[in-house]
Write a protein that holds these residues in place. Sequence first.
Motif, mmCIF file in Angstrom:
data_model
loop_
_atom_site.group_PDB
_atom_site.id
_atom_site.type_symbol
_atom_site.label_atom_id
_atom_site.label_comp_id
_atom_site.label_asym_id
_atom_site.label_seq_id
_atom_site.Cartn_x
_atom_site.Cartn_y
_atom_site.Cartn_z
ATOM 1 N N ASP A 145 0.822 -1.209 0.000
ATOM 2 C CA ASP A 145 0.000 0.000 0.000
ATOM 3 C C ASP A 145 0.859 1.264 0.000
ATOM 4 O O ASP A 145 1.639 1.489 0.916
ATOM 5 N N GLY A 146 0.734 2.061 -1.051
ATOM 6 C CA GLY A 146 1.443 3.333 -1.109
ATOM 7 C C GLY A 146 2.905 3.238 -1.511
ATOM 8 O O GLY A 146 3.651 4.204 -1.349
ATOM 9 N N THR B 39 -6.797 3.766 -1.994
ATOM 10 C CA THR B 39 -6.633 2.337 -1.752
ATOM 11 C C THR B 39 -7.765 1.453 -2.291
ATOM 12 O O THR B 39 -7.511 0.523 -3.054
ATOM 13 N N LYS C 54 -6.697 -3.755 5.492
ATOM 14 C CA LYS C 54 -7.557 -2.628 5.867
ATOM 15 C C LYS C 54 -8.989 -3.133 5.894
ATOM 16 O O LYS C 54 -9.449 -3.730 4.913
ATOM 17 N N ASP D 203 1.479 2.682 3.878
ATOM 18 C CA ASP D 203 0.441 3.709 3.785
ATOM 19 C C ASP D 203 0.135 4.314 5.154
ATOM 20 O O ASP D 203 0.066 5.539 5.296
ATOM 21 N N ASP E 63 -0.957 -0.138 -4.885
ATOM 22 C CA ASP E 63 -2.259 0.415 -5.266
ATOM 23 C C ASP E 63 -2.093 1.836 -5.780
ATOM 24 O O ASP E 63 -2.763 2.253 -6.715
ATOM 25 N N HIS E 64 -1.175 2.590 -5.179
ATOM 26 C CA HIS E 64 -0.882 3.971 -5.561
ATOM 27 C C HIS E 64 0.457 4.325 -4.954
ATOM 28 O O HIS E 64 0.954 3.600 -4.087
HETATM 29 ZN ZN LIG Z 1 -3.528 2.686 -0.414
#
Ligand SMILES: [Zn+2]
Length: 421
Positions: free
Chosen positions: A36-37, A79, A146, A211, A259-260
């Motif tokens: 994540d991130g 996300t 999450k 993240d 995801d990003h």
């Molecule tokens: Zn994310």
Amino acid sequence: MSVFKYNRICLFAMFAFWFSLTAQGAVSHVLHITVDGLGGYQIKGYLETNAASFPNFKRLQSEGACTFNARCDYDYSETVPNHVTVLTARPVEQPAGITNLVRHGYSANSSGATTIHNYVNPTFYKASTMDVVHDNGLKVAIFLGKTKLAVCTNSYNNVNGAQDLIGEDNGKQKYDLAKIDSSSPPLLAVMTNLLATNPPNYLFFHFVEPDTVGHSYKWNTPQWSNSIVTVDNWLGQIFRIIDSSPILSNDTAIVLCADHGGGGDDNGLHMNPTRLLNYTIPIFVKGPGFEPGSDLYQYFSNRFDPGTERPEQGGVPQPLHNGDTGNIALMLLGLPEIPDSYWRPQYVGISQNIAIEILKSNNRLILRWLPQSGYLPVFSESLTGDWSVITNQIQNNGTYNYIEVIPNYQLNSGFYRLRKN
Ligand SMILES: [Zn+2]
């Protein structure tokens, strides 16, 4: 100069042959991982300047193919929308000029009572990677860090999943095991035990920490890079299980993306999808058909490195997206693409018993291949440049299609490969 050019061409011919050899080389297990991130620029910098602190990301890079310049969703760098994209191989919004049956439409960065299928009109079922694996009789496990990602499992449970119409009916629920938590350690404990004792064919795992640390301390801070070191250690645990397992070693592929990215917003976060640091993500693929230490872009005829641009989603060709990773994971399992999905990277040579050969003849080159419906040679002056189709110089000698090339030694290099017309 001439020797250099000639070697480059021959090298690429060997690539093409090798593709055909590995076309049947599907594996029985794929780990599909999101971090994540994980920004493309940050992880690229860490591996260039401090690889010793990230030995397992380095291993993914050196034993597989990767790019640090893929893209997250065009309209959302958050996300939940991007995880839906990763699992369904659909963009969040409708690409310009393309039917609205393409988008998944799940733009909320939360999970409510709705599903991916009925969040926006028109409502219809959007199949995921898990559908393809499950419906083909294989095992699926999914681990999400999450709780708001619950829509990714709710949409495919025994109420909302589609009927299994392929082969034996394995039920509507598309996963055999799903676990959702708010941090990686409890998920990792279950996941590593499963991997060591009863590994599923398709294992999806979401590492959340970069993240959450990014939101507390911002991207690219010491705290943030430490969170990447932590994820690297966890990847090391996974590698140790794979390496020591006779079931998994040599029969497991890993597809890892983000995801990003992050750090692109004015406040140091990642919500603005038009910002370079937010939309630039890495993709790592380690598995058969991907050369150690190679650039992931060279494997797909319809993907190109976009530099720093953010190309709109309707155009052709497209950069690699996190939305491509689902169909890459399925390809590595020897399974078909997600039905009606949009992000479909075309792997050059997969499932094609076809190779381009390059022979030397006096001062010219003969490029030949066995005739097979729908294949044409394409040429480019660089592996990441534009490929042009060669149509008007093709001859046939009864066995092979061929073209004659008189090398132009003023050019540094030239590359040929076959592409589905
Ligand atoms: Zn994310």
